[in-house]
Motif scaffolding. Structure first.
Motif, PDB file in Angstrom:
ATOM      1  N   PRO A   1     -50.814  47.121 -61.809  1.00 53.44           N
ATOM      2  CA  PRO A   1     -50.448  45.938 -60.919  1.00 53.44           C
ATOM      3  C   PRO A   1     -49.908  44.773 -61.402  1.00 53.44           C
ATOM      4  CG  PRO A   1     -52.908  45.708 -61.286  1.00 53.44           C
ATOM      5  CD  PRO A   1     -52.530  47.060 -62.203  1.00 53.44           C
ATOM      6  N   ILE A   2     -48.954  44.165 -60.725  1.00 51.61           N
ATOM      7  CA  ILE A   2     -48.297  43.063 -60.991  1.00 51.61           C
ATOM      8  C   ILE A   2     -48.858  41.960 -59.999  1.00 51.61           C
ATOM      9  CG2 ILE A   2     -46.214  41.687 -61.167  1.00 51.61           C
ATOM     10  CD1 ILE A   2     -44.847  44.361 -61.823  1.00 51.61           C
ATOM     11  N   ALA A   3     -49.843  40.894 -60.317  1.00 52.89           N
ATOM     12  CA  ALA A   3     -50.540  39.963 -59.445  1.00 52.89           C
ATOM     13  C   ALA A   3     -50.463  38.612 -60.179  1.00 52.89           C
ATOM     14  CB  ALA A   3     -51.736  40.646 -58.909  1.00 52.89           C
ATOM     15  N   LEU A   4     -50.299  37.884 -59.036  1.00 48.83           N
ATOM     16  CA  LEU A   4     -50.246  36.275 -59.597  1.00 48.83           C
ATOM     17  C   LEU A   4     -52.041  35.924 -59.326  1.00 48.83           C
ATOM     18  CD1 LEU A   4     -47.087  34.592 -58.262  1.00 48.83           C
ATOM     19  CD2 LEU A   4     -47.762  35.823 -60.545  1.00 48.83           C
ATOM     20  N   THR A   5     -52.635  35.119 -60.180  1.00 43.86           N
ATOM     21  CA  THR A   5     -53.872  34.780 -59.837  1.00 43.86           C
ATOM     22  C   THR A   5     -53.848  33.999 -58.813  1.00 43.86           C
ATOM     23  OG1 THR A   5     -53.747  33.024 -61.337  1.00 43.86           O
ATOM     24  CG2 THR A   5     -54.112  35.042 -62.383  1.00 43.86           C
ATOM     25  N   ALA A   6     -54.909  33.296 -58.252  1.00 46.97           N
ATOM     26  CA  ALA A   6     -54.861  32.352 -57.006  1.00 46.97           C
ATOM     27  C   ALA A   6     -54.387  30.822 -57.694  1.00 46.97           C
ATOM     28  CB  ALA A   6     -56.280  32.425 -56.786  1.00 46.97           C
ATOM     29  N   ARG A   7     -54.608  30.674 -58.725  1.00 48.39           N
ATOM     30  CA  ARG A   7     -54.111  29.380 -59.408  1.00 48.39           C
ATOM     31  C   ARG A   7     -52.622  29.473 -59.542  1.00 48.39           C
ATOM     32  NH1 ARG A   7     -56.048  24.785 -58.932  1.00 48.39           N
ATOM     33  NH2 ARG A   7     -58.280  24.997 -60.311  1.00 48.39           N
ATOM     34  N   GLU A   8     -52.121  30.662 -60.119  1.00 46.29           N
ATOM     35  CA  GLU A   8     -50.898  30.745 -60.041  1.00 46.29           C
ATOM     36  C   GLU A   8     -50.118  30.735 -58.896  1.00 46.29           C
ATOM     37  OE1 GLU A   8     -51.142  33.617 -64.120  1.00 46.29           O
ATOM     38  OE2 GLU A   8     -50.703  34.558 -62.295  1.00 46.29           O
ATOM     39  N   VAL A   9     -50.539  31.267 -57.820  1.00 38.27           N
ATOM     40  CA  VAL A   9     -49.988  31.092 -56.566  1.00 38.27           C
ATOM     41  C   VAL A   9     -49.921  29.735 -56.264  1.00 38.27           C
ATOM     42  CG1 VAL A   9     -50.359  31.456 -54.151  1.00 38.27           C
ATOM     43  CG2 VAL A   9     -50.887  33.403 -55.718  1.00 38.27           C
ATOM     44  N   GLU A  10     -50.869  28.712 -56.386  1.00 40.30           N
ATOM     45  CA  GLU A  10     -51.146  27.416 -56.146  1.00 40.30           C
ATOM     46  C   GLU A  10     -49.986  26.815 -56.710  1.00 40.30           C
ATOM     47  OE1 GLU A  10     -55.314  25.680 -54.963  1.00 40.30           O
ATOM     48  OE2 GLU A  10     -55.416  26.688 -56.766  1.00 40.30           O
ATOM     49  N   VAL A  11     -49.571  27.175 -58.214  1.00 39.30           N
ATOM     50  CA  VAL A  11     -48.880  26.482 -59.013  1.00 39.30           C
ATOM     51  C   VAL A  11     -47.301  26.777 -58.430  1.00 39.30           C
ATOM     52  CG1 VAL A  11     -47.622  26.312 -61.223  1.00 39.30           C
ATOM     53  CG2 VAL A  11     -50.126  26.248 -61.197  1.00 39.30           C
ATOM     54  N   VAL A  12     -47.041  28.016 -57.953  1.00 42.26           N
ATOM     55  CA  VAL A  12     -45.775  28.379 -57.607  1.00 42.26           C
ATOM     56  C   VAL A  12     -45.375  27.654 -56.215  1.00 42.26           C
ATOM     57  CG1 VAL A  12     -44.382  30.596 -56.606  1.00 42.26           C
ATOM     58  CG2 VAL A  12     -45.757  30.739 -58.780  1.00 42.26           C
ATOM     59  N   ARG A  13     -46.508  27.498 -55.393  1.00 41.60           N
ATOM     60  CA  ARG A  13     -46.191  26.787 -54.027  1.00 41.60           C
ATOM     61  C   ARG A  13     -45.952  25.653 -54.420  1.00 41.60           C
ATOM     62  NH1 ARG A  13     -51.358  26.945 -52.183  1.00 41.60           N
ATOM     63  NH2 ARG A  13     -51.127  29.088 -50.734  1.00 41.60           N
ATOM     64  N   LEU A  14     -46.663  24.756 -55.093  1.00 41.80           N
ATOM     65  CA  LEU A  14     -46.123  23.512 -55.332  1.00 41.80           C
ATOM     66  C   LEU A  14     -44.939  23.277 -56.042  1.00 41.80           C
ATOM     67  CD1 LEU A  14     -49.794  22.118 -56.375  1.00 41.80           C
ATOM     68  CD2 LEU A  14     -48.626  21.744 -54.228  1.00 41.80           C
ATOM     69  N   VAL A  15     -44.504  24.255 -57.086  1.00 42.82           N
ATOM     70  CA  VAL A  15     -43.121  24.024 -57.318  1.00 42.82           C
ATOM     71  C   VAL A  15     -42.150  24.343 -56.322  1.00 42.82           C
ATOM     72  CG1 VAL A  15     -41.460  25.444 -58.856  1.00 42.82           C
ATOM     73  CG2 VAL A  15     -43.776  25.062 -60.012  1.00 42.82           C
ATOM     74  N   ALA A  16     -42.358  25.353 -55.488  1.00 45.33           N
ATOM     75  CA  ALA A  16     -41.460  25.560 -54.427  1.00 45.33           C
ATOM     76  C   ALA A  16     -41.346  24.237 -53.233  1.00 45.33           C
ATOM     77  CB  ALA A  16     -41.850  26.755 -53.595  1.00 45.33           C
TER      78      ALA A  16
ATOM     79  N   LEU B   1     -47.115  28.148 -65.344  1.00 44.34           N
ATOM     80  CA  LEU B   1     -45.799  28.646 -65.080  1.00 44.34           C
ATOM     81  C   LEU B   1     -45.075  29.601 -65.917  1.00 44.34           C
ATOM     82  CD1 LEU B   1     -44.149  27.634 -62.675  1.00 44.34           C
ATOM     83  CD2 LEU B   1     -43.297  25.884 -63.895  1.00 44.34           C
ATOM     84  N   SER B   2     -45.480  29.501 -67.376  1.00 41.41           N
ATOM     85  CA  SER B   2     -45.104  30.404 -68.149  1.00 41.41           C
ATOM     86  C   SER B   2     -45.422  31.871 -67.996  1.00 41.41           C
ATOM     87  CB  SER B   2     -45.355  30.050 -69.658  1.00 41.41           C
ATOM     88  OG  SER B   2     -44.798  28.868 -69.982  1.00 41.41           O
ATOM     89  N   ASN B   3     -46.718  31.729 -67.456  1.00 47.13           N
ATOM     90  CA  ASN B   3     -47.427  33.257 -67.077  1.00 47.13           C
ATOM     91  C   ASN B   3     -46.847  33.887 -66.016  1.00 47.13           C
ATOM     92  OD1 ASN B   3     -49.331  33.197 -69.054  1.00 47.13           O
ATOM     93  ND2 ASN B   3     -50.888  32.248 -67.935  1.00 47.13           N
ATOM     94  N   VAL B   4     -46.396  32.756 -65.042  1.00 51.36           N
ATOM     95  CA  VAL B   4     -45.728  33.280 -63.730  1.00 51.36           C
ATOM     96  C   VAL B   4     -44.384  33.968 -63.986  1.00 51.36           C
ATOM     97  CG1 VAL B   4     -44.594  32.488 -61.646  1.00 51.36           C
ATOM     98  CG2 VAL B   4     -46.895  31.758 -62.160  1.00 51.36           C
ATOM     99  N   PHE B   5     -43.573  33.061 -64.637  1.00 56.16           N
ATOM    100  CA  PHE B   5     -42.244  33.667 -65.424  1.00 56.16           C
ATOM    101  C   PHE B   5     -42.318  35.034 -65.976  1.00 56.16           C
ATOM    102  CE2 PHE B   5     -40.310  29.102 -65.747  1.00 56.16           C
ATOM    103  CZ  PHE B   5     -40.450  28.854 -64.428  1.00 56.16           C
ATOM    104  N   ALA B   6     -43.358  35.030 -66.943  1.00 54.19           N
ATOM    105  CA  ALA B   6     -43.249  36.257 -67.498  1.00 54.19           C
ATOM    106  C   ALA B   6     -43.813  37.425 -66.576  1.00 54.19           C
ATOM    107  CB  ALA B   6     -44.443  36.263 -68.616  1.00 54.19           C
ATOM    108  N   LYS B   7     -44.588  37.483 -65.634  1.00 55.24           N
ATOM    109  CA  LYS B   7     -45.238  38.374 -64.824  1.00 55.24           C
ATOM    110  C   LYS B   7     -43.837  38.936 -63.898  1.00 55.24           C
ATOM    111  CE  LYS B   7     -50.089  37.514 -64.439  1.00 55.24           C
ATOM    112  NZ  LYS B   7     -51.240  37.285 -63.547  1.00 55.24           N
ATOM    113  N   LEU B   8     -43.158  37.685 -63.277  1.00 55.97           N
ATOM    114  CA  LEU B   8     -42.081  37.990 -62.342  1.00 55.97           C
ATOM    115  C   LEU B   8     -40.674  38.485 -62.836  1.00 55.97           C
ATOM    116  CD1 LEU B   8     -42.955  35.389 -59.658  1.00 55.97           C
ATOM    117  CD2 LEU B   8     -43.984  37.748 -59.631  1.00 55.97           C
ATOM    118  N   GLY B   9     -40.852  38.206 -64.289  1.00 54.96           N
ATOM    119  CA  GLY B   9     -39.542  38.556 -64.727  1.00 54.96           C
ATOM    120  C   GLY B   9     -38.207  37.513 -64.262  1.00 54.96           C
ATOM    121  N   ILE B  10     -38.921  36.386 -64.258  1.00 55.92           N
ATOM    122  CA  ILE B  10     -37.633  35.219 -63.874  1.00 55.92           C
ATOM    123  C   ILE B  10     -37.813  33.930 -65.053  1.00 55.92           C
ATOM    124  CG2 ILE B  10     -38.269  35.651 -61.424  1.00 55.92           C
ATOM    125  CD1 ILE B  10     -39.915  33.156 -61.283  1.00 55.92           C
TER     126      ILE B  10
END
Length: 565
Positions: free
Chosen positions: A502-517, A540-549
């Motif tokens: 599975p490719i999934a963001l953690t709850a904290r990573e979702v919060e970080v992405v939302r605030l970045v947006a 944010l580094s973990n998010v970039f790595a998981k999503l390939g961005i």
């Protein structure tokens, strides 16, 4: 000789002698009229003036106490009730004194002030025993108080017997307040004893006296709010909705009233949340909080708990945590919401320990409201045996009460357990039943959760087309509601294929992405989430790595594409 006000000396300002006839003062007359018209603010002002002019009679002190309590001025209201009690004693009216003492005791017990409440009830019994008339007229209310103590101590059978006795006496002495409270308590006891049909019928009967205007304002508010709470405990959302509408109308007819209005708004928030109007639910919860600050202590738990539930479902976990802790400060456990929040945060062990503790301490009716969450958390903990036992308990409760919401909850829990047991085919009928019931009840979030389970069952049976259709339908609902954690989970399920993880963001990573947006800098995000900038950088580094961005712009695009905003 006259005073400066033009009133003959030696004559009280409360009364004037005109042509040999004593007349009621204008203040007292206005106060009584305002009280009868439910204008509590005007009644308080006029009766207070009348009391300053000349000490009020006991019945008028009762009116002043009631108006003061309904305005949310709690301590003053109890003081005026105490004065009424003492005034009855002064004229040797034992029945009146015992009755007021009993009401003060019940009121304080309801607030959780057990020491003072028990003291007043003991005084009421002693006074009632001094005369036969006092004992007869106070017996029903005193029995209600005793039965309430049994009910909250986990003795519903004994409480039911005492409530029934109280109702018989109240009918004999024509005490309509005591009769309504006895019926209310008997209905609650029947529900605890596993008779939801009989219990709910008694609640409806108690409400007849309220809607007909036969009982006093404080007793009416107690019955309204207790009936709605009990309907929610019994999973009878339709009844709860009907009585919430009636309570809303009752409060609206008394615009100056503070007491009970916070609880009314909390009930509205719960219904809004169920029916998918989550922004309206938060608005109603915050109005309830405002009413609590004005003096309506009855709405304090629900005001914060309902806001916490919406934050939890939206994935706003820090806000949910704060709201649930405010709810718990009232003395009631913020369950099952807090345990489900811990589960969503990935803290399964903590979720399980908190819900287990709440379930062990709960009365049967409250425990039924925790069972679905218990199943979900047991499954997440990998304890299939415990999950099966709880699902069977919920199914047995649903079989006794033909209440749609309870049946839907039991069917979904049964399906979830069957899936974990490897019986995907057996799970599908239960899911169809649950989905149809949630749709009929207009509860979109729970209906969509059934579609997600149906997709998992279909995929287990090799029907990928049906699985994709169910996931897409569920995702549309979650996006519309703003249920971010569920959107992320659906996307994770949709991306899975044999052999891939599975490719999934953690709850904290979702919060970080939302605030970045939302355009916030890492420093601002750190301040809002109470983290260090270094921790935000890591998330944010973990998010970039998981999503390939590799950019904040891409993270923002992901947030909008996946309904994180």
């Amino acid at each position: 000789m006259t005073t400066g006000a033009g009133v003959p000396s030696g004559v009280s300002r409360a009364t004037l002698r005109l042509d040999g006839v004593m007349t009621i003062s204008a203040s007292l007359d206005h106060g009584r009229a305002a009280f009868a018209e439910h204008r509590w603010g005007a009644a308080f002002e006029a009766l207070t003036r009348a009391d300053d002019e000349r000490q009020l009679a006991p019945a008028d002190l009762e009116r002043l106490s009631t108006a003061t309590l309904l305005l949310g001025r709690d301590a003053e209201g109890i003081d005026f009730a105490t004065q009424a009690h003492e005034a009855y004693l002064a004229i040797e009216d034992a029945a009146g004194a015992a009755r007021i003492a009993t009401w003060i005791g019940i009121y304080l017990m309801g607030k959780g002030d057990d020491a003072r409440g028990n003291g007043w009830l003991a005084r009421a019994r002693r006074i009632a025993d001094t005369t036969e008339a006092g004992a007869e007229s106070s017996a029903a209310l005193l029995l209600v108080a005793a039965a309430l103590d049994d009910l909250y101590s986990g003795e519903p059978a004994r409480a039911a017997s005492t409530f029934a006795e109280a109702f018989a006496i109240s009918a004999r002495v024509h005490d309509r307040d005591a009769a309504a409270l006895a019926q209310l308590g008997l209905g609650q006891a029947q529900l605890m004893l596993g008779d939801p049909v009989g219990g709910l019928a008694l609640l409806d009967e108690a409400m007849v006296a309220v809607t007909a205007g036969e009982i006093s304002p404080v007793a009416s508010g107690v019955v309204y709010c207790s009936v709605i709470n009990t309907c929610h405990l019994a999973f009878d959302v339709r009844r709860a909705q009907q009585w919430t509408i009636a309570l809303d109308r009752w409060c609206g007819d008394r615009p100056e009233m503070v007491m009970f209005t916070g609880q009314c708004q909390a009930h509205r928030a719960e219904l809004y949340q169920l029916h998918g109007a989550w922004s309206d639910a938060v608005t109603a919860a915050r109005v309830a909080q405002d009413r609590v600050r004005l003096g309506d202590w009855t709405g304090s738990f629900g005001a914060w708990y309902q806001e916490g539930e919406v934050h939890r479902l939206r994935g706003e976990f820090d806000a949910a945590d704060r709201a649930f802790h405010r709810a718990a400060e009232t003395g009631y456990p913020a369950q099952p919401g807090l345990a489900l929040l811990r589960l969503a945060q990935g803290r399964v062990r903590l979720a399980r320990s908190s819900i287990d503790e709440a379930a062990e301490q709960a009365d049967p009716a409250t425990r039924r409201g925790l069972l679905a969450a218990l199943v979900e958390i047991d499954l997440a903990a990998g304890d299939l045996v415990a999950a099966r036992q709880v699902a069977d308990e919920l199914a047995a409760a649903a079989a006794v009460a033909e209440i749609p919401m309870m049946r839907a909850t039991a069917a979904r829990s049964e399906a979830a357990v069957r899936l974990e047991e490897g019986d995907a085919r057996g799970a599908l009928p239960a899911l169809r039943t649950a989905w149809a019931l949630w749709q009929e009840l207009d509860v979109p979030y729970e209906a969509a959760r059934c579609r997600v389970l149906a997709a998992q069952a279909a995929r287990a049976l090799g029907d990928d087309a049906s699985a994709a259709m169910d996931l897409e339908a569920a995702r549309e609902v979650f996006v519309a509601l703003g249920a971010v954690p569920d959107v992320v989970r659906v996307d994770e399920l949709a991306r899975r294929s044999p052999g891939s993880g599975p490719i999934a963001l953690t709850a904290r990573e979702v919060e970080v992405v939302r605030l970045v947006a939302e355009g916030k800098t890492n420093r601002a995000i750190a301040g809002q989430l109470y983290l260090s900038e270094k921790t935000v950088d890591r998330h944010l580094s973990n998010v970039f790595a998981k999503l390939g961005i590799s950019s904040r712009a891409a993270a923002t695009a992901y947030a909008y594409e996946h309904a994180l905003i």
